[in-house]
Design a protein around this motif. Structure first.
Motif, mmCIF file in Angstrom:
data_model
loop_
_atom_site.group_PDB
_atom_site.id
_atom_site.type_symbol
_atom_site.label_atom_id
_atom_site.label_comp_id
_atom_site.label_asym_id
_atom_site.label_seq_id
_atom_site.Cartn_x
_atom_site.Cartn_y
_atom_site.Cartn_z
ATOM 1 N N GLY A 39 0.792 -1.216 0.000
ATOM 2 C CA GLY A 39 0.000 0.000 0.000
ATOM 3 C C GLY A 39 0.827 1.271 0.000
ATOM 4 O O GLY A 39 0.514 2.233 -0.708
ATOM 5 N N ALA A 40 1.915 1.289 0.773
ATOM 6 C CA ALA A 40 2.691 2.519 0.949
ATOM 7 C C ALA A 40 3.492 2.893 -0.299
ATOM 8 O O ALA A 40 3.638 4.078 -0.606
ATOM 9 C CB ALA A 40 3.633 2.373 2.145
ATOM 10 N N LEU A 41 4.021 1.905 -1.013
ATOM 11 C CA LEU A 41 4.841 2.217 -2.188
ATOM 12 C C LEU A 41 4.041 2.917 -3.292
ATOM 13 O O LEU A 41 4.416 4.026 -3.709
ATOM 14 C CB LEU A 41 5.503 0.950 -2.722
ATOM 15 C CG LEU A 41 6.804 0.517 -2.033
ATOM 16 C CD1 LEU A 41 7.326 -0.781 -2.638
ATOM 17 C CD2 LEU A 41 7.862 1.606 -2.140
ATOM 18 N N PRO A 42 2.950 2.319 -3.788
ATOM 19 C CA PRO A 42 2.213 3.031 -4.842
ATOM 20 C C PRO A 42 1.584 4.335 -4.364
ATOM 21 O O PRO A 42 1.549 5.320 -5.118
ATOM 22 C CB PRO A 42 1.136 2.022 -5.274
ATOM 23 C CG PRO A 42 1.029 1.047 -4.153
ATOM 24 C CD PRO A 42 2.371 0.987 -3.521
ATOM 25 N N LEU A 43 1.115 4.369 -3.118
ATOM 26 C CA LEU A 43 0.530 5.608 -2.606
ATOM 27 C C LEU A 43 1.587 6.695 -2.493
ATOM 28 O O LEU A 43 1.340 7.856 -2.847
ATOM 29 C CB LEU A 43 -0.123 5.355 -1.246
ATOM 30 C CG LEU A 43 -0.813 6.556 -0.591
ATOM 31 C CD1 LEU A 43 -1.899 7.119 -1.506
ATOM 32 C CD2 LEU A 43 -1.414 6.160 0.759
ATOM 33 N N GLY A 44 2.784 6.337 -2.024
ATOM 34 C CA GLY A 44 3.861 7.311 -1.914
ATOM 35 C C GLY A 44 4.284 7.853 -3.269
ATOM 36 O O GLY A 44 4.541 9.062 -3.424
ATOM 37 N N VAL A 45 4.350 6.987 -4.284
ATOM 38 C CA VAL A 45 4.702 7.436 -5.640
ATOM 39 C C VAL A 45 3.620 8.365 -6.180
ATOM 40 O O VAL A 45 3.918 9.394 -6.815
ATOM 41 C CB VAL A 45 4.900 6.224 -6.574
ATOM 42 C CG1 VAL A 45 5.077 6.688 -8.021
ATOM 43 C CG2 VAL A 45 6.106 5.397 -6.139
ATOM 44 N N LEU A 46 2.362 8.045 -5.915
ATOM 45 C CA LEU A 46 1.255 8.896 -6.368
ATOM 46 C C LEU A 46 1.310 10.271 -5.714
ATOM 47 O O LEU A 46 1.123 11.299 -6.386
ATOM 48 C CB LEU A 46 -0.074 8.205 -6.054
ATOM 49 C CG LEU A 46 -1.345 8.952 -6.482
ATOM 50 C CD1 LEU A 46 -1.377 9.127 -7.993
ATOM 51 C CD2 LEU A 46 -2.586 8.197 -6.008
#
Length: 217
Positions: free
Chosen positions: A28-35
């Motif tokens: 969850g944190a990786l794609p949300l952080g990139v977004l």
């Protein structure tokens, strides 16, 4: 070490639960952080403002407060889920702000000419970011991003202590408080060793990835 070996099945279950928390939070944190990082560098002012607000809020709020809000705030809004769900959600929200800043630093390290070249061949902002800038940026952010992810793995213990149950920290707390085992062997020989296995393995994998990326560059 006998208390650890006597309860090795509980520690194995706790290890697997902690690993599950980490993997869900990572997903969850990786794609949300990139977004959020994309919002931070967006040419659209409202998106930049939203990204700044997100990072400022979660970077300056203690993880325990974020977890408290997720576990007790969302139910007040009619959103009812398990403590496991809310614990992972809080860890995702908290970690995404740090992932965002690591990725944004990588984006800023890419020469401006790359984005200009993307625009010159007809790519819009999102296409240029996706196909030109981000692939170059992600290579440079492996070390800082690795540090963020290892910190997230250690923060999963806070999620366990918050009441998720079944993870390494909760297993240690249950054995020492409810069953009366000595604190030192349980937490050092069982809990700490479990987290060390996770973080050292992750650190070794990140070093391999860093070397591979360095060779590719």
């Amino acid at each position: 070490m006998s208390p650890v070996f006597d309860n090795i099945d509980l520690f194995v279950d706790g290890f697997l639960t902690s690993l599950k928390i980490i993997l869900f939070a990572l997903a969850g944190a990786l794609p949300l952080g990139v977004l959020i990082a994309a919002c931070r560098v967006s040419p659209i002012p409202p998106l930049r403002a939203f990204g700044t607000f997100w990072v400022t809020t979660f970077r300056n709020t203690p993880l325990t407060v974020v977890l408290f809000f997720c576990a007790f705030g969302f139910p007040e809004l009619g959103i009812n889920r398990s403590f496991f769900f809310f614990g992972v959600l809080g860890l995702v929200l908290y970690t995404s702000a740090f992932v965002c800043e690591a990725v944004r630093s990588g984006i800023n390290s890419v020469p401006a000419g790359q984005a200009e070249a993307a625009r010159s061949i007809g790519l819009n902002f999102s296409q240029g970011l996706r196909f030109v800038v981000l692939p170059q940026a992600l290579r440079t952010v492996v070390p800082p991003l690795g540090s963020v992810l290892i910190a997230m793995m250690k923060n999963s213990a806070v999620v366990g202590a918050f009441g998720v149950g079944g993870d390494l920290w909760s297993t240690g707390a249950s054995l020492t408080s409810a069953q009366g085992y000595a604190t030192f062997p349980i937490y050092v020989g069982g809990v700490a060793v479990g987290y060390l296995i996770i973080t050292l393995t992750a650190g070794a994998l990140l070093q391999l990835l860093e070397r591979k990326v360095a060779i590719a560059r």
